[in-house]
Every structure is written in C-alpha cells, then in structure tokens.
Design a protein around this motif. Structure first.
Motif, PDB file in Angstrom:
ATOM      1  N   ALA A 144       0.910   4.110  -2.956  1.00  0.00           N
ATOM      2  CA  ALA A 144       0.747   5.540  -2.699  1.00  0.00           C
ATOM      3  C   ALA A 144       1.897   6.337  -3.301  1.00  0.00           C
ATOM      4  CB  ALA A 144       0.665   5.784  -1.194  1.00  0.00           C
TER       5      ALA A 144
ATOM      6  N   LEU B 287       1.398   6.404  -7.133  1.00  0.00           N
ATOM      7  CA  LEU B 287       0.346   7.327  -7.540  1.00  0.00           C
ATOM      8  C   LEU B 287       0.789   8.779  -7.396  1.00  0.00           C
ATOM      9  CD1 LEU B 287      -2.837   5.599  -6.072  1.00  0.00           C
ATOM     10  CD2 LEU B 287      -2.108   5.725  -8.459  1.00  0.00           C
ATOM     11  N   GLY B 288       1.666   9.050  -6.468  1.00  0.00           N
ATOM     12  CA  GLY B 288       2.180  10.401  -6.306  1.00  0.00           C
ATOM     13  C   GLY B 288       3.133  10.803  -7.410  1.00  0.00           C
TER      14      GLY B 288
ATOM     15  N   PHE C 251       0.827  -1.211   0.000  1.00  0.00           N
ATOM     16  CA  PHE C 251       0.000   0.000   0.000  1.00  0.00           C
ATOM     17  C   PHE C 251       0.859   1.258   0.000  1.00  0.00           C
ATOM     18  CE2 PHE C 251      -2.810  -3.213   1.930  1.00  0.00           C
ATOM     19  CZ  PHE C 251      -3.831  -3.168   0.989  1.00  0.00           C
ATOM     20  N   VAL C 252       1.983   1.214   0.702  1.00  0.00           N
ATOM     21  CA  VAL C 252       2.906   2.356   0.702  1.00  0.00           C
ATOM     22  C   VAL C 252       3.496   2.534  -0.693  1.00  0.00           C
ATOM     23  CG1 VAL C 252       5.079   3.211   1.640  1.00  0.00           C
ATOM     24  CG2 VAL C 252       3.412   2.150   3.153  1.00  0.00           C
TER      25      VAL C 252
END
Length: 63
Positions: free
Chosen positions: A40, A43-44, A36-37
């Motif tokens: 994220a 996506l950034g 999940f990290v």
C-alpha cells in the motif's frame, strides 16, 4: 464498595497464555500483514517517484 484509586489485588489471577505467547502471536500477525502494508505504501508513492524520475530525464534530455 471499593474505594476509587485503591490498590487492586491480582495475586490470584492466572492467564491461559504467557508473555512469549503474546509476542509470538503479534510477530506472526505482523509477518502476515506487513507485506500488504508495504504494498500500500509503495502504490501510494509510485506516481511521485515515477514523475520525479521523468523530470530528471526530461531535464537531462533538454540540455
């Protein structure tokens, strides 16, 4: 009253878990949270990477 800064006697202390239990739990938690990290972070950075690739192809097409 105990003196501030005096040594604490922990000889009679016993814990219900060992160091290997803690390391195994942390490793398992990182195994669950890690993807999940990474998602994220991806996506950034995705818009920046896409605009960089478009600018490279834009310069190559204008030549």
């Amino acid at each position: 009253m105990p003196v501030l800064g005096a040594a604490i006697d922990l000889s009679g202390l016993s814990l219900p878990f060992t160091v290997s239990d803690v390391i195994g739990s942390v490793n398992s938690l990182l195994g669950w949270v890690g993807p999940f990290v990474l998602l994220a972070i991806a996506l950034g950075f995705a818009p920046k990477i896409i605009s960089f690739i478009k600018s490279i192809f834009g310069r190559a097409a204008s030549r």
